[in-house]
Structure formats: structure tokens, C-alpha cells
Design a protein around this motif. Structure first.
Motif, mmCIF file in Angstrom:
data_model
loop_
_atom_site.group_PDB
_atom_site.id
_atom_site.type_symbol
_atom_site.label_atom_id
_atom_site.label_comp_id
_atom_site.label_asym_id
_atom_site.label_seq_id
_atom_site.Cartn_x
_atom_site.Cartn_y
_atom_site.Cartn_z
ATOM 1 N N VAL A 1 0.865 -1.178 0.000
ATOM 2 C CA VAL A 1 0.000 0.000 0.000
ATOM 3 C C VAL A 1 0.902 1.230 0.000
ATOM 4 C CG1 VAL A 1 -1.770 1.301 1.242
ATOM 5 C CG2 VAL A 1 -1.825 -1.200 1.260
ATOM 6 N N VAL A 2 0.709 2.115 -0.976
ATOM 7 C CA VAL A 2 1.503 3.338 -1.092
ATOM 8 C C VAL A 2 0.627 4.544 -0.758
ATOM 9 C CG1 VAL A 2 2.833 4.816 -2.656
ATOM 10 C CG2 VAL A 2 2.976 2.315 -2.867
ATOM 11 N N VAL A 3 1.135 5.435 0.082
ATOM 12 C CA VAL A 3 0.424 6.665 0.427
ATOM 13 C C VAL A 3 1.324 7.854 0.095
ATOM 14 C CG1 VAL A 3 -0.665 8.000 2.260
ATOM 15 C CG2 VAL A 3 -0.829 5.507 2.286
ATOM 16 N N ASP A 4 0.841 8.728 -0.791
ATOM 17 C CA ASP A 4 1.620 9.870 -1.276
ATOM 18 C C ASP A 4 0.817 11.167 -1.050
ATOM 19 O OD1 ASP A 4 3.291 11.618 -2.584
ATOM 20 O OD2 ASP A 4 3.002 10.758 -4.583
ATOM 21 N N TYR A 5 1.020 11.951 -0.003
ATOM 22 C CA TYR A 5 2.033 11.762 0.992
ATOM 23 C C TYR A 5 1.511 12.141 2.358
ATOM 24 C CZ TYR A 5 2.899 16.803 0.240
ATOM 25 O OH TYR A 5 2.764 18.173 0.106
ATOM 26 N N LEU A 6 2.265 11.915 3.446
ATOM 27 C CA LEU A 6 1.779 12.047 4.813
ATOM 28 C C LEU A 6 1.254 13.436 5.150
ATOM 29 C CD1 LEU A 6 4.465 10.051 6.841
ATOM 30 C CD2 LEU A 6 2.094 9.418 6.464
ATOM 31 N N GLN A 7 2.034 14.470 4.814
ATOM 32 C CA GLN A 7 1.660 15.824 5.217
ATOM 33 C C GLN A 7 0.338 16.271 4.604
ATOM 34 O OE1 GLN A 7 4.751 14.877 4.546
ATOM 35 N NE2 GLN A 7 5.794 15.332 6.457
ATOM 36 N N TYR B 1 0.771 16.630 16.293
ATOM 37 C CA TYR B 1 -0.196 15.626 16.729
ATOM 38 C C TYR B 1 -0.968 15.050 15.547
ATOM 39 C CZ TYR B 1 0.651 17.120 21.542
ATOM 40 O OH TYR B 1 1.233 17.407 22.744
ATOM 41 N N GLU B 2 -1.351 15.923 14.598
ATOM 42 C CA GLU B 2 -2.120 15.468 13.441
ATOM 43 C C GLU B 2 -1.310 14.488 12.608
ATOM 44 O OE1 GLU B 2 -2.934 19.164 11.588
ATOM 45 O OE2 GLU B 2 -4.182 19.884 13.231
ATOM 46 N N LEU B 3 -0.041 14.850 12.349
ATOM 47 C CA LEU B 3 0.824 13.972 11.566
ATOM 48 C C LEU B 3 1.082 12.673 12.311
ATOM 49 C CD1 LEU B 3 2.443 13.811 8.915
ATOM 50 C CD2 LEU B 3 4.409 14.681 10.177
ATOM 51 N N GLY B 4 1.240 12.782 13.627
ATOM 52 C CA GLY B 4 1.443 11.587 14.432
ATOM 53 C C GLY B 4 0.255 10.654 14.370
ATOM 54 N N ASP B 5 -0.943 11.224 14.403
ATOM 55 C CA ASP B 5 -2.153 10.405 14.315
ATOM 56 C C ASP B 5 -2.216 9.668 12.983
ATOM 57 O OD1 ASP B 5 -3.003 11.096 16.821
ATOM 58 O OD2 ASP B 5 -4.377 12.665 16.146
ATOM 59 N N VAL B 6 -1.848 10.369 11.895
ATOM 60 C CA VAL B 6 -1.853 9.749 10.568
ATOM 61 C C VAL B 6 -0.841 8.607 10.514
ATOM 62 C CG1 VAL B 6 -1.325 10.096 8.129
ATOM 63 C CG2 VAL B 6 -2.680 11.801 9.357
ATOM 64 N N LYS C 1 -0.828 1.092 12.386
ATOM 65 C CA LYS C 1 -1.835 0.167 12.911
ATOM 66 C C LYS C 1 -2.528 -0.573 11.763
ATOM 67 C CE LYS C 1 -6.038 0.048 15.735
ATOM 68 N NZ LYS C 1 -7.059 0.851 16.435
ATOM 69 N N MET C 2 -2.834 0.153 10.693
ATOM 70 C CA MET C 2 -3.475 -0.462 9.531
ATOM 71 C C MET C 2 -2.579 -1.548 8.934
ATOM 72 S SD MET C 2 -4.591 1.308 5.917
ATOM 73 C CE MET C 2 -2.942 1.104 5.200
ATOM 74 N N ALA C 3 -1.269 -1.267 8.846
ATOM 75 C CA ALA C 3 -0.331 -2.252 8.299
ATOM 76 C C ALA C 3 -0.395 -3.550 9.094
ATOM 77 C CB ALA C 3 1.089 -1.686 8.315
ATOM 78 N N GLY C 4 -0.477 -3.424 10.421
ATOM 79 C CA GLY C 4 -0.543 -4.604 11.268
ATOM 80 C C GLY C 4 -1.857 -5.342 11.132
ATOM 81 N N GLU C 5 -2.949 -4.590 11.101
ATOM 82 C CA GLU C 5 -4.268 -5.221 11.021
ATOM 83 C C GLU C 5 -4.480 -5.955 9.703
ATOM 84 O OE1 GLU C 5 -6.899 -1.981 11.706
ATOM 85 O OE2 GLU C 5 -6.780 -2.128 13.892
ATOM 86 N N LEU C 6 -3.973 -5.358 8.607
ATOM 87 C CA LEU C 6 -4.150 -5.975 7.294
ATOM 88 C C LEU C 6 -2.992 -6.900 6.919
ATOM 89 C CD1 LEU C 6 -5.476 -2.906 5.235
ATOM 90 C CD2 LEU C 6 -6.798 -4.753 6.271
ATOM 91 N N ASP C 7 -1.928 -6.873 7.730
ATOM 92 C CA ASP C 7 -0.728 -7.675 7.472
ATOM 93 C C ASP C 7 -0.160 -7.370 6.081
ATOM 94 O OD1 ASP C 7 1.282 -9.493 8.057
ATOM 95 O OD2 ASP C 7 0.192 -11.194 7.204
ATOM 96 N N SER D 1 9.846 16.251 8.740
ATOM 97 C CA SER D 1 8.843 17.112 9.350
ATOM 98 C C SER D 1 8.267 16.401 10.564
ATOM 99 C CB SER D 1 7.723 17.417 8.339
ATOM 100 O OG SER D 1 8.237 18.073 7.208
ATOM 101 N N GLN D 2 8.272 17.092 11.716
ATOM 102 C CA GLN D 2 7.825 16.485 12.964
ATOM 103 C C GLN D 2 8.506 15.119 13.149
ATOM 104 O OE1 GLN D 2 5.212 17.724 10.753
ATOM 105 N NE2 GLN D 2 5.442 19.668 11.795
ATOM 106 N N SER D 3 9.852 15.147 13.048
ATOM 107 C CA SER D 3 10.626 13.913 12.947
ATOM 108 C C SER D 3 10.455 12.979 14.136
ATOM 109 C CB SER D 3 12.116 14.233 12.771
ATOM 110 O OG SER D 3 12.605 14.955 13.898
ATOM 111 N N GLY D 4 10.260 13.517 15.329
ATOM 112 C CA GLY D 4 10.157 12.658 16.508
ATOM 113 C C GLY D 4 9.046 11.645 16.392
ATOM 114 N N ILE D 5 7.884 12.088 15.895
ATOM 115 C CA ILE D 5 6.740 11.193 15.753
ATOM 116 C C ILE D 5 7.048 10.112 14.724
ATOM 117 C CG2 ILE D 5 4.306 11.066 15.099
ATOM 118 C CD1 ILE D 5 4.537 12.652 17.559
ATOM 119 N N LEU D 6 7.564 10.523 13.554
ATOM 120 C CA LEU D 6 7.801 9.571 12.464
ATOM 121 C C LEU D 6 8.931 8.608 12.805
ATOM 122 C CD1 LEU D 6 7.379 11.871 9.333
ATOM 123 C CD2 LEU D 6 5.665 10.562 10.586
ATOM 124 N N GLU D 7 9.960 9.098 13.484
ATOM 125 C CA GLU D 7 11.061 8.219 13.901
ATOM 126 C C GLU D 7 10.554 7.104 14.796
ATOM 127 O OE1 GLU D 7 14.601 10.019 15.572
ATOM 128 O OE2 GLU D 7 14.271 11.810 14.368
#
Length: 463
Positions: free
Chosen positions: A340-346, A358-363, A369-375, A402-408
Motif C-alpha cells: 500500500v503506497v500513500v503519497d504523501y503524509l503531510q 499531533y495530526e501527523l502523528g495520528d496519521v 496500525k493499519m499495516a498490522g491489522e491488514l498484514d 517534518s515532525q521527525s520525533g513522531i515519524l522516527e
């Protein structure tokens, strides 16, 4: 339904409180049953997580149990089969007859959201169980003839049983886990190579349940990287791919795909002439109309592209839950989903007006979580800070995200894209794309160097 409602909306209970209907969601129950009879794959998505007792309406419980029996015997759960089973077991009249079943199917559009509906029904059921346990604990408190330690123990057991039913199903003894892990060596969920040797040496490949972020400044080739990896997943592993583009339209992506196909080695035997990625745009702008031979070429490419198990969505306001819903539908149709490709997060986090981190972190957390649920492996593209432009060495670092702490924290892999020729036209690194593996949760950090031809969007191994 009146016979099912044992509570009334008026009156008082034994303790003077106003009686209310227990928590329930009748519409969700109907949608689940309609979906099961409408879609042959639907029951397999809920059978492990949704128990018959969760249905508030007893007729719904009977219908669901009939579907489970049929499913366990490898039989279809369509309207005719369920009706026949209920008739044979003399339950059809009790549930409201054939009209009841037909109404459930007629009211249901599809089973796309059946997982979410099952979650709602289970939540209401657990709330009813909590109310029941609470009432029983209240009565225990009044049993003064029983020793207090015994009362507390019984009360604790009731809450524990409910909590265990709600949250304990994913906690397994290691003996179970080790057997499953051993079996996975021969079957289970393989890790799929990216087709780029140096990148595979670092991250090993795409694994179900993981989130990979490809980040870079504009014009670094992020979209081409994702399209290349998507096509490789299809060609190398014969797996379907879904692309969700919030930046480009489906047709713009399609034109890029045509160009990529024209120079892909897998189609070399067809004798295709290379088609530059901007060729269609020039034709549409009437700068350089397509020649007859080019129309013939494109017709061949279209025949190839139309056979690919590739799905595209260009909804600009799409949410993570909507992406998950679309992916479930694709997986139900194809039987599997490779990437699954998502273009792009922001672009998914920019319109709510709240705290952007917070918004980017939620995304990001939602995609993980979706990756895990759908494997399935999820590949998400991300912008990086323009702060790199002010440095002498413009190679990005993980802190430039961008908002690197969340994505890291969330991502399993972080790949930073860099092309030196973008900043230094006279560089000796012409046509070189650096894929800097800044984080690899299950692999190694380092840099994968590949050849990149922007004219066609092709990315290849250097050796």
C-alpha cells in the motif's frame, strides 16, 4: 423487535435510578448479517472476533450462528443457503421468516465496513456485560453474611473475566508463538524483495505489518521511487498493489506508469520504444502532437498496464480509516495485497487546524496500525524540512523529517532520497540516486546507491 427489549425507557430500578435501554447497535447488527449473505468473503473477516452472544436481537444471533455453522462446513453463506439451514433446523419462523432475511440483504450495500461494524457490536456487548457485572457486584456488596475477602475475590473475578474477554485474546503463551514462528519458516508471510539489490541488503525487503517512510525534498524522485517499488512488487511477486495519491491524479500517475513500463526490462522482449514521462503532457498541451507510431506504441503499453493488479485512488481528503476500508475491499477481492503506497503524509494532516505534530502523528500511527491489522507493508512518502537547503552538505538526516520525533518512533524503516545533481549540476554523480537508510528496525542503516533516469522514472541497480 419489541419482544427482544426486556428494558423499558421509563420507570425506576431497585435503587431509584431511571431505567435505560442497554447499549446496542441494531443497524450495525443488520449490516453485518446483510454483508455476510451478500459477500462470500465477509464472514471470514469477522468469525474470529465476533461471537454470537454479542448480538442484542436474538433473531440476529440465530442468523449469525447459522452462517457460522455453514462457514465451518465450508459452505456458502448466501441468502439461499442461510434460509435453507434455518428451515432445516426449524428456526426460520422464529427469526421472522424469509422476509426478514431478504430485508437484511436489501438494506446492505456492501460488506466493505464489516470489520468496523463487528467492532461496534462487540463494544456494545461488552458494555452490556459490564453493566451486568456491575449489578452483580452491587448485590455482592449487600451480602453481609459473606466474608469480605470472599466478596472482593468474587467481584474481582467478574471484572477479570470481562477484561479477559475484551483484551486478552491476543496474549499467547510462548509455546504457541514458537510453533507459529517455526511454521512461518516454510510458509506463512514471506518478506518480499524490492528489486533493488543494495536496498534489499539493508532493509531485507517489504514485510507485512511494517511501515516504511520514503522522505526527501521536492524533485528528489519520491513518487517515482514509490511507483517503481509498486511495479516491482507486481512483477517480481505477482501481488496486487494499492496507491493512494493525495498529490497527483490517477491519470497523471497512469502516464508516468506508461513511461516506466516502456523502459522496464520485464517488457524488453516486446520491443517497446522508450516513452518519456512528459510526452503525454506535451501532446495534450498541443506543443508536440503524438505521431501515429506513438499512438501504436501507447496502445501496446495500455494493453500491458490494464492487466496489472494495480489500484489507484486520488481522493484528496481521504482518511486513514477510509484507506483501510478500501484496502480491505481490495484484499477481499484479490485474496491478498502486496503493498500500500500513500503519497504523501503531510497532505493527510494539513487541514484540521490543530497541532500539526499531533495530526501527523495520528496519521502515521493510523497507517502503522493499519499495516498490522491488514498484514501488508505500507510505504508512505513524506516531505522533509527546507532546513537542508541552508547547509553545505544537503544530504538529509532523520532529524530533517517534518515532525521527525513522531515519524522516527512509528516507522519501521526510514529512507531519505538524495540526488546530488539537483544541487550540483556539474557533479560527477549524474543519474545517481542515494537511498539513505536512516532507520531499519529489522535491518541495517547505510546508503543504497541506484541509477535514476528522471526522463522515464526508471530506477535500476548500478551493477
Amino acid at each position: 423487535m419489541a419482544e427482544q427489549l426486556s428494558f423499558h425507557s421509563s420507570g425506576s430500578d431497585a435503587y431509584g435510578g431511571k431505567l435505560r435501554l442497554p447499549p446496542q447497535n441494531i443497524e450495525a447488527e443488520e449490516a453485518i448479517l446483510g454483508g455476510i449473505m451478500l459477500d462470500p468473503e465477509a464472514i471470514g473477516r469477522v468469525s474470529d472476533s465476533l461471537i454470537p452472544e454479542a448480538f442484542y436481537i436474538s433473531a440476529h444471533k440465530d442468523i449469525y450462528q447459522a452462517a457460522l455453522r455453514l462457514y465451518s462446513q465450508g459452505k456458502p453463506t448466501d441468502l439461499l443457503s442461510v434460509t435453507s439451514w434455518l428451515t432445516d433446523h426449524e428456526i426460520l419462523v422464529r427469526i421472522g421468516g424469509r422476509n426478514k432475511l431478504a430485508t437484511l440483504v436489501d438494506r446492505t450495500v456492501s460488506a466493505v465496513n464489516i470489520d468496523a461494524m463487528a467492532g461496534l457490536v462487540m463494544e456494545k456487548y461488552l458494555r452490556r456485560q459490564l453493566i451486568k457485572a456491575g449489578n452483580e457486584i452491587v448485590h455482592l456488596g449487600y451480602e453481609t453474611e459473606t466474608e469480605l475477602p470472599q466478596v472482593l475475590d468474587q467481584a474481582e473475578q467478574k471484572v477479570f473475566q470481562l477484561s479477559n474477554q475484551s483484551f486478552g485474546s491476543n496474549t499467547e503463551h510462548n509455546s504457541t508463538i514458537t510453533i507459529a514462528a517455526y511454521k512461518e519458516l516454510d510458509s506463512g508471510s514471506p518478506i518480499y524483495s524490492t528489486g533493488l539489490d543494495e536496498l534489499d541488503n539493508l532493509m531485507v525487503g517489504f514485510e507485512g505489518g511494517t511501515l516504511t517512510i520514503v522522505a526527501g525534498r521536492p524533485s528528489m524522485g519520491k513518487s517515482q521511487i514509490s511507483l517503481q517499488l509498486a511495479l516491482k512488487m507486481i512483477l517480481l511477486h505477482d501481488l496486487p498493489v494499492a496507491i493512494f495519491s493525495l498529490e497527483m491524479t490517477k491519470k497523471q500517475l497512469e502516464y508516468r506508469l506508461w513511461s516506466l513500463i516502456s523502459v522496464t526490462n520485464a517488457y524488453k522482449h516486446l520491443g517497446l520504444t522508450p516513452l518519456k514521462s512528459d510526452r503525454i503532457r506535451r501532446h495534450r498541451a498541443k506543443f508536440q502532437p503524438l505521431a501515429d507510431w506513438e499512438f501504436t506504441l501507447i496502445a501496446k503499453i495500455v494493453d500491458i498496464a490494464s492487466e496489472l493488479p494495480l489500484y489507484m485512488n486520488d481522493s484528496r481528503g481521504i482518511t486513514v480509516s477510509q484507506i483501510a476500508s478500501e484496502c480491505r475491499q481490495i484484499k477481499a477481492k484479490e485474496g491478498k495485497l502486496g503493498l500500500v503506497v500513500v503519497d504523501y503524509l503531510q497532505m493527510m494532516a494539513e487541514d484540521s487546524g490543530g497541532n500539526r505534530s499531533y495530526e501527523l502523528g495520528d496519521v502515521a500511527r493510523g497507517l502503522y496500525k493499519m499495516a498490522g491489522e491488514l498484514d501488508v507493508p505500507v510505504l508512505a512518502l513524506s516531505q522533509i524540512s527546507r532546513g537542508v537547503e541552508g547547509r553545505q552538505n544537503k544530504r538529509p538526516m532523520m532529524s530533517d523529517l517534518s515532525q521527525s520525533g513522531i515519524l522516527e518512533m512509528v516507522a519501521d524503516n526510514i529512507i531519505l532520497a538524495y540526488r546530488d545533481e539537483y544541487y550540483n549540476p556539474d557533479t560527477t554523480e549524474q543519474g545517481i540516486l542515494e537511498l539513505i537508510m536512516a532507520k531499519a528496525r529489522h535491518g541495517e542503516t547505510g546508503t543504497a546507491t541506484v541509477f535514476f533516469d528522471k526522463s522515464y522514472g526508471i530506477i535500476q541497480n548500478l551493477r
